[in-house]
Every structure is written in structure tokens, then in C-alpha cells.
Design a protein around this motif. Structure first.
Motif, PDB file in Angstrom:
ATOM      1  N   GLU A   1      26.775  29.931  39.189  1.00 48.87           N
ATOM      2  CA  GLU A   1      26.070  31.205  39.270  1.00 48.87           C
ATOM      3  C   GLU A   1      26.579  32.045  40.433  1.00 48.87           C
ATOM      4  OE1 GLU A   1      21.848  31.095  38.966  1.00 48.87           O
ATOM      5  OE2 GLU A   1      21.924  29.223  37.824  1.00 48.87           O
ATOM      6  N   GLY A   2      26.412  33.349  40.304  1.00 44.92           N
ATOM      7  CA  GLY A   2      26.831  34.261  41.362  1.00 44.92           C
ATOM      8  C   GLY A   2      28.081  35.020  40.985  1.00 44.92           C
ATOM      9  N   GLU A   3      28.499  35.883  41.873  1.00 44.14           N
ATOM     10  CA  GLU A   3      29.673  36.711  41.626  1.00 44.14           C
ATOM     11  C   GLU A   3      30.962  35.961  41.934  1.00 44.14           C
ATOM     12  OE1 GLU A   3      29.834  40.641  43.213  1.00 44.14           O
ATOM     13  OE2 GLU A   3      27.649  40.819  43.166  1.00 44.14           O
ATOM     14  N   MET A   4      32.004  36.365  41.255  1.00 45.29           N
ATOM     15  CA  MET A   4      33.328  35.829  41.547  1.00 45.29           C
ATOM     16  C   MET A   4      33.806  36.426  42.868  1.00 45.29           C
ATOM     17  SD  MET A   4      34.346  33.767  39.210  1.00 45.29           S
ATOM     18  CE  MET A   4      36.090  33.724  39.454  1.00 45.29           C
ATOM     19  N   MET A   5      34.494  35.623  43.652  1.00 44.49           N
ATOM     20  CA  MET A   5      35.013  36.090  44.929  1.00 44.49           C
ATOM     21  C   MET A   5      36.257  36.946  44.688  1.00 44.49           C
ATOM     22  SD  MET A   5      35.053  33.733  48.100  1.00 44.49           S
ATOM     23  CE  MET A   5      35.072  34.367  49.714  1.00 44.49           C
ATOM     24  N   LYS A   6      36.394  37.974  45.473  1.00 43.80           N
ATOM     25  CA  LYS A   6      37.568  38.847  45.363  1.00 43.80           C
ATOM     26  C   LYS A   6      38.789  38.114  45.910  1.00 43.80           C
ATOM     27  CE  LYS A   6      35.063  42.581  44.346  1.00 43.80           C
ATOM     28  NZ  LYS A   6      35.240  43.599  43.386  1.00 43.80           N
ATOM     29  N   ARG A   7      39.973  38.511  45.431  1.00 44.30           N
ATOM     30  CA  ARG A   7      41.211  37.844  45.834  1.00 44.30           C
ATOM     31  C   ARG A   7      41.574  38.126  47.287  1.00 44.30           C
ATOM     32  NH1 ARG A   7      47.261  38.512  43.363  1.00 44.30           N
ATOM     33  NH2 ARG A   7      48.116  36.748  44.496  1.00 44.30           N
TER      34      ARG A   7
ATOM     35  N   GLY B   1      35.756  43.960  54.292  1.00 47.90           N
ATOM     36  CA  GLY B   1      35.889  44.412  52.920  1.00 47.90           C
ATOM     37  C   GLY B   1      36.471  43.340  52.030  1.00 47.90           C
ATOM     38  N   GLU B   2      36.153  43.434  50.727  1.00 43.34           N
ATOM     39  CA  GLU B   2      36.685  42.525  49.716  1.00 43.34           C
ATOM     40  C   GLU B   2      37.322  43.370  48.625  1.00 43.34           C
ATOM     41  OE1 GLU B   2      33.883  39.656  48.277  1.00 43.34           O
ATOM     42  OE2 GLU B   2      32.905  39.518  50.217  1.00 43.34           O
TER      43      GLU B   2
END
Length: 68
Positions: A4-10, A27-28
Motif C-alpha cells: 500500500e501507498g505511493e510508488m517512490m519517485k526515481r 523534491g522527488e
């Protein structure tokens, strides 16, 4: 298995402390262009996390040239 939750940005831009260790996330981003558009301040030092590895802005710029 679902997480669950958002995918992490690269890409994640961090401000560094006096010892040059990342300490504050600024920032992401998903793309190289978004990282380059980050509002960089001349009175701060930064590290950029790319796929789990930390880079300076210069190292990131060199990496980005070869990643295209």
C-alpha cells in the motif's frame, strides 16, 4: 503481494548538512528534466538519489548525459 501507498519517485533531491550528508528532502521527481528544473540555491549543497545511489549535482549531470 501488494504494497500500500505511493510508488517512490526515481530521483530525490536532498539538501546536505555540514558533513555533506543528506538530511532534508527538497523534491522527488520522475524524470531527469524535472530534476534539472529544481530550484537550486547557490547557498546550499545538494545530493541527488538516483536508484538508491547518492550523487552530487556534477556527478548527476555527467550521469544524465550518458543516460540519454
Amino acid at each position: 503481494m501488494k504494497i500500500e501507498g505511493e510508488m517512490m519517485k526515481r530521483f530525490v533531491v536532498y539538501r546536505t548538512d555540514i558533513n555533506d550528508d543528506p538530511y532534508e528532502r527538497e523534491g522527488e521527481y520522475d524524470t531527469i528534466e524535472e530534476v534539472k528544473a529544481h530550484k537550486w540555491r547557490l547557498d546550499r549543497h545538494y545530493k541527488i538519489r538516483v536508484d538508491g545511489k547518492f550523487m552530487t549535482r556534477r556527478e548527476f549531470d555527467n550521469w544524465a548525459k550518458s543516460a540519454k
